[in-house]
Motif scaffolding. Structure first.
Motif, PDB file in Angstrom:
ATOM      1  N   LEU A   1       4.817   1.261   0.961  1.00  0.00           N
ATOM      2  CA  LEU A   1       5.503   1.857   0.875  1.00  0.00           C
ATOM      3  C   LEU A   1       5.809   3.216   0.731  1.00  0.00           C
ATOM      4  O   LEU A   1       5.229   4.147   1.503  1.00  0.00           O
ATOM      5  N   ARG A   2       6.968   3.904   0.728  1.00  0.00           N
ATOM      6  CA  ARG A   2       7.286   4.980   0.707  1.00  0.00           C
ATOM      7  C   ARG A   2       6.603   6.405   0.026  1.00  0.00           C
ATOM      8  O   ARG A   2       6.290   7.296   0.255  1.00  0.00           O
ATOM      9  N   THR A   3       6.549   6.170  -1.844  1.00  0.00           N
ATOM     10  CA  THR A   3       5.690   6.623  -2.339  1.00  0.00           C
ATOM     11  C   THR A   3       4.242   7.181  -2.334  1.00  0.00           C
ATOM     12  O   THR A   3       3.317   6.568  -2.169  1.00  0.00           O
TER      13      THR A   3
ATOM     14  N   VAL B   1       1.094  -1.353   0.140  1.00  0.00           N
ATOM     15  CA  VAL B   1       0.129  -0.034  -0.264  1.00  0.00           C
ATOM     16  C   VAL B   1       0.517   1.051  -0.070  1.00  0.00           C
ATOM     17  O   VAL B   1       2.311   1.273   0.139  1.00  0.00           O
ATOM     18  N   ASN B   2       0.004   2.755  -0.273  1.00  0.00           N
ATOM     19  CA  ASN B   2       1.217   3.581  -0.020  1.00  0.00           C
ATOM     20  C   ASN B   2       0.124   4.312   0.215  1.00  0.00           C
ATOM     21  O   ASN B   2      -0.973   4.500  -0.345  1.00  0.00           O
ATOM     22  N   ALA B   3       0.268   5.868   0.789  1.00  0.00           N
ATOM     23  CA  ALA B   3      -0.179   6.546   1.640  1.00  0.00           C
ATOM     24  C   ALA B   3      -0.580   7.966  -0.010  1.00  0.00           C
ATOM     25  O   ALA B   3      -0.255   8.005  -1.139  1.00  0.00           O
ATOM     26  N   THR B   4      -1.878   8.061   0.125  1.00  0.00           N
ATOM     27  CA  THR B   4      -2.389   9.055  -1.168  1.00  0.00           C
ATOM     28  C   THR B   4      -3.199  10.506  -0.247  1.00  0.00           C
ATOM     29  O   THR B   4      -2.505  11.666  -1.810  1.00  0.00           O
ATOM     30  N   ASP B   5      -2.371  11.144   0.492  1.00  0.00           N
ATOM     31  CA  ASP B   5      -2.599  12.146   1.703  1.00  0.00           C
ATOM     32  C   ASP B   5      -1.350  12.556   2.201  1.00  0.00           C
ATOM     33  O   ASP B   5      -2.173  13.394   2.978  1.00  0.00           O
ATOM     34  N   ARG B   6      -0.488  11.666   2.619  1.00  0.00           N
ATOM     35  CA  ARG B   6       0.105  12.327   3.945  1.00  0.00           C
ATOM     36  C   ARG B   6       1.539  11.430   3.953  1.00  0.00           C
ATOM     37  O   ARG B   6       1.817  10.561   2.658  1.00  0.00           O
ATOM     38  N   ASP B   7       2.531  12.178   4.186  1.00  0.00           N
ATOM     39  CA  ASP B   7       4.049  11.179   3.900  1.00  0.00           C
ATOM     40  C   ASP B   7       3.846   9.503   4.613  1.00  0.00           C
ATOM     41  O   ASP B   7       2.888   9.582   4.697  1.00  0.00           O
ATOM     42  N   GLN B   8       5.070   9.060   4.530  1.00  0.00           N
ATOM     43  CA  GLN B   8       4.794   7.558   4.592  1.00  0.00           C
ATOM     44  C   GLN B   8       4.745   7.277   5.908  1.00  0.00           C
ATOM     45  O   GLN B   8       4.190   7.036   7.100  1.00  0.00           O
ATOM     46  N   ASP B   9       5.923   8.146   7.026  1.00  0.00           N
ATOM     47  CA  ASP B   9       5.727   8.325   8.562  1.00  0.00           C
ATOM     48  C   ASP B   9       4.287   8.439   9.195  1.00  0.00           C
ATOM     49  O   ASP B   9       3.777   7.852  10.352  1.00  0.00           O
ATOM     50  N   ALA B  10       3.190  10.103   8.873  1.00  0.00           N
ATOM     51  CA  ALA B  10       2.057  10.096   8.882  1.00  0.00           C
ATOM     52  C   ALA B  10       0.775   8.977   8.608  1.00  0.00           C
ATOM     53  O   ALA B  10       0.369   7.847   9.535  1.00  0.00           O
ATOM     54  N   GLU B  11       1.407   8.209   7.897  1.00  0.00           N
ATOM     55  CA  GLU B  11       0.545   7.010   7.641  1.00  0.00           C
ATOM     56  C   GLU B  11       0.610   5.690   7.724  1.00  0.00           C
ATOM     57  O   GLU B  11      -0.290   5.246   8.959  1.00  0.00           O
ATOM     58  N   LEU B  12       2.285   5.439   8.694  1.00  0.00           N
ATOM     59  CA  LEU B  12       2.555   4.468   9.175  1.00  0.00           C
ATOM     60  C   LEU B  12       1.871   4.362  10.650  1.00  0.00           C
ATOM     61  O   LEU B  12       1.200   3.342  11.534  1.00  0.00           O
ATOM     62  N   GLU B  13       1.942   5.841  11.228  1.00  0.00           N
ATOM     63  CA  GLU B  13       0.771   5.293  12.808  1.00  0.00           C
ATOM     64  C   GLU B  13      -0.247   5.796  12.602  1.00  0.00           C
ATOM     65  O   GLU B  13      -0.906   4.974  13.091  1.00  0.00           O
TER      66      GLU B  13
END
Length: 127
Positions: A120-122, A74-86
């Motif tokens: 994923l990061r992107t 999965v990849n975030a669509t509206d935030r960076d990777q760190d915020a999505e991880l949280e």
């Protein structure tokens, strides 16, 4: 002519719980319930056959053994990777060690039933 992935079926002990988890992760909605207890979830506007595959959470009492041979990225669509991880951790995902070195650009997580997936990061554009 080629095929397109339309559904991913995940055998699980708790289709209701896993449908709730993945609906929150992917911003999906319930599309259908079958008499066998299976729950199909998918994008709210497109449903089955849209550009994203639907997930079918299918009840199974067979315990999983060994590493999954297929996993979801999965990849975030509206935030960076760190915020999505949280966000994913708050939803119930757990970090998993599958032999990473720590230098990877992705995070390996497990859903509430232990199915591995990677963040994923992107950042992708929303559909």
């Amino acid at each position: 002519m080629a095929c397109r992935i339309s559904e991913l079926v995940i055998d699980c002990a708790d289709p209701e719980g896993l449908a709730a988890f993945w609906s929150e992760v992917l911003d999906y909605v319930e599309l259908e319930r079958e008499d066998d207890g299976s729950i199909a979830i998918g994008p709210p506007d497109a449903g089955f056959g849209g550009p994203q595959p639907t997930l079918v959470l299918s009840p199974s009492s067979t315990p999983r053994t060994g590493k999954l041979r297929l996993h979801i990225d999965v990849n975030a669509t509206d935030r960076d990777q760190d915020a999505e991880l949280e966000r994913l951790l708050a939803l119930g995902a757990e970090p998993v060690d599958v032999g990473q070195t720590g230098a990877e650009s992705w995070h390996v997580l497990a859903d509430p039933e232990g199915n591995e997936f990677c963040l994923l990061r992107t950042r992708l554009k929303p559909l």
